[in-house]
Scaffold this motif. Structure first.
Motif, PDB file in Angstrom:
ATOM      1  N   GLU A 275     -46.560  62.351  -2.335  1.00  0.00           N
ATOM      2  CA  GLU A 275     -46.602  61.177  -1.466  1.00  0.00           C
ATOM      3  C   GLU A 275     -47.624  60.207  -2.045  1.00  0.00           C
ATOM      4  O   GLU A 275     -48.775  60.587  -2.265  1.00  0.00           O
ATOM      5  CB  GLU A 275     -47.031  61.649  -0.076  1.00  0.00           C
ATOM      6  N   THR A 276     -47.216  58.993  -2.313  1.00  0.00           N
ATOM      7  CA  THR A 276     -48.159  58.032  -2.906  1.00  0.00           C
ATOM      8  C   THR A 276     -49.070  57.467  -1.823  1.00  0.00           C
ATOM      9  O   THR A 276     -48.696  57.393  -0.663  1.00  0.00           O
ATOM     10  CB  THR A 276     -47.435  56.862  -3.595  1.00  0.00           C
ATOM     11  N   GLY A 294     -35.920  60.781  -0.328  1.00  0.00           N
ATOM     12  CA  GLY A 294     -37.266  60.776   0.254  1.00  0.00           C
ATOM     13  C   GLY A 294     -37.425  59.644   1.231  1.00  0.00           C
ATOM     14  O   GLY A 294     -36.434  59.199   1.824  1.00  0.00           O
ATOM     15  N   ARG A 320     -45.601  52.850   0.542  1.00  0.00           N
ATOM     16  CA  ARG A 320     -45.845  54.268   0.260  1.00  0.00           C
ATOM     17  C   ARG A 320     -44.511  54.928  -0.004  1.00  0.00           C
ATOM     18  O   ARG A 320     -43.510  54.610   0.647  1.00  0.00           O
ATOM     19  CB  ARG A 320     -46.494  54.969   1.459  1.00  0.00           C
ATOM     20  N   ARG A 322     -42.540  58.699  -0.657  1.00  0.00           N
ATOM     21  CA  ARG A 322     -42.625  60.155  -0.507  1.00  0.00           C
ATOM     22  C   ARG A 322     -41.340  60.767  -1.061  1.00  0.00           C
ATOM     23  O   ARG A 322     -40.242  60.349  -0.681  1.00  0.00           O
ATOM     24  CB  ARG A 322     -42.735  60.476   0.989  1.00  0.00           C
TER      25      ARG A 322
END
Ligand code: 1HN
Length: 350
Positions: A275-276, A294, A320, A322
């Motif tokens: 996850e970023t 994702g 973000r 994921r």
């Protein structure tokens, strides 16, 4: 403008005055200054997703409605929901899904708008750019730089769909668009398939060949097979960046600049389960999921993504990503090279 409560008389007076100057095509800056010069980007464009599973049948339906020849290009434009009627996905970029059926030809033309293709669905189509054909395979990133002749065809047995990305809104803004149709439907082949890649895309250029950073690359196809292998090798050693995973920038190998001057293109590998951290940049970006599934979180929005889904991330929105059980491979494009050339590009790791 500092806001204070005006008396009825003051309001009347200003309104009257605005009417008077309006007759001379003038308007007061103080009423709009904040909106003109915001503290940070406040894009009108909004985050949105096009789920391929949902839109695919509509793209296919267009095949029964109009031929590629009649349409010139049979494309469904992906319009930003906050910019309807403007044929854009961000302020500066266009996106569309193009369909070509077996046996069809999309006739040769050229324009000053630069275009990229990302092949999504089906096999057997080709694009020809300035006299050289390239067979389109899923995931291939293909460019048609400004003013290059290009036509497409489908020699296979199945419908082929790709994503078109163009700088149409930029050229419209600059009033710098020119276009021309070719007399020949399909271009004469002047070089064999693979010629450009061999000459310019094999860590070599012809001796004496030199380009400025504003010139597009002669490499007009970045085959997914090679990109994917590179991504996987990179991901096997070293840790992913906390904000970006493993992210690479496509380049003109002769200059290190973006493949075309107005559009930057990127590919990103997010390992399974990774996850970023939140990240934002000033280049509004179009993301395409090539592999895996994702979630993509953009500001307040959260999208579940799977193969061929398209997500638009407007300027300065927190992003973000994921990856689910399988790693994600994402392609993206934006106006970053333009912003960088002008010294405007910013990013923030949150
Ligand atoms: C164009 O030339 C293509 O060549 C696709 O496939 C989409 C959208 C607007 C203007 C020109 C193509 C386009 C386009």
């Amino acid at each position: 403008m500092q806001t204070r409560v005006l008396t009825a008389e003051e309001s009347q007076q200003r309104k009257r005055y605005y009417g008077e100057i309006g007759a001379h095509y003038m308007t007061p800056l103080w009423e709009v200054l904040g909106a003109l010069v915001p503290n940070e980007p406040k894009p009108i464009a909004q985050a949105a997703m096009w789920r391929y599973e949902d839109v695919r049948r509509h793209v296919m339906d267009a095949g029964a409605l109009i031929t590629a020849a009649e349409a010139e290009r049979r494309v469904l434009i992906l319009e930003n929901p906050a910019l309807l009627g403007q044929s854009c996905i961000t302020n500066s970029l266009y996106a569309g899904l193009q369909l070509i059926l077996p046996g069809e030809v999309a006739p040769a033309h050229r324009h000053t708008q630069s275009a990229l293709r990302l092949v999504l669905d089906g096999e057997g189509a080709y694009t020809a750019v300035d006299g050289e054909k390239t067979t389109m395979y899923r995931g291939d990133f293909i460019i048609t730089p400004a003013w290059t002749w290009h036509d497409h065809g489908n020699l296979g047995q199945e419908p082929v769909v790709w994503l078109d990305g163009l700088d149409i809104p930029m050229l419209r803004f600059l009033d710098a668009g020119f276009a021309e149709k070719s007399e020949a439907t399909s271009q004469a082949e002047v070089r064999p398939e693979g010629d450009a890649l061999a000459r310019y895309g094999a860590n070599m250029v012809p001796v004496g060949f030199a380009q400025t950073s504003a010139e597009p690359t002669r490499v007009f196809v970045y085959p997914w097979k090679k990109t994917r292998e590179a991504l996987h090798s990179i991901a096997r050693s070293g840790a992913p960046d906390a904000h970006l995973g493993f992210k690479q920038r496509f380049v003109n190998p002769a200059t290190g600049a973006s493949p075309m001057p107005t559009i930057g293109a990127f590919v990103q590998h997010i390992p399974a389960g990774f996850e970023t951290r939140a990240y934002r940049s000033t280049d509004g970006t179009v993301l395409v999921c090539l592999e895996g599934s994702g979630q993509v979180e953009v500001g307040q929005h959260c999208f579940d993504i799977a193969e061929n889904d398209v997500v638009v991330v407007p300027s300065w929105q927190r992003l973000r990503v994921r990856a689910g059980k399988n790693a994600l491979n994402l392609f993206s494009y934006s106006d970053r090279p333009v912003q960088q050339a002008l010294g405007l590009w910013r990013e923030e790791r949150l």
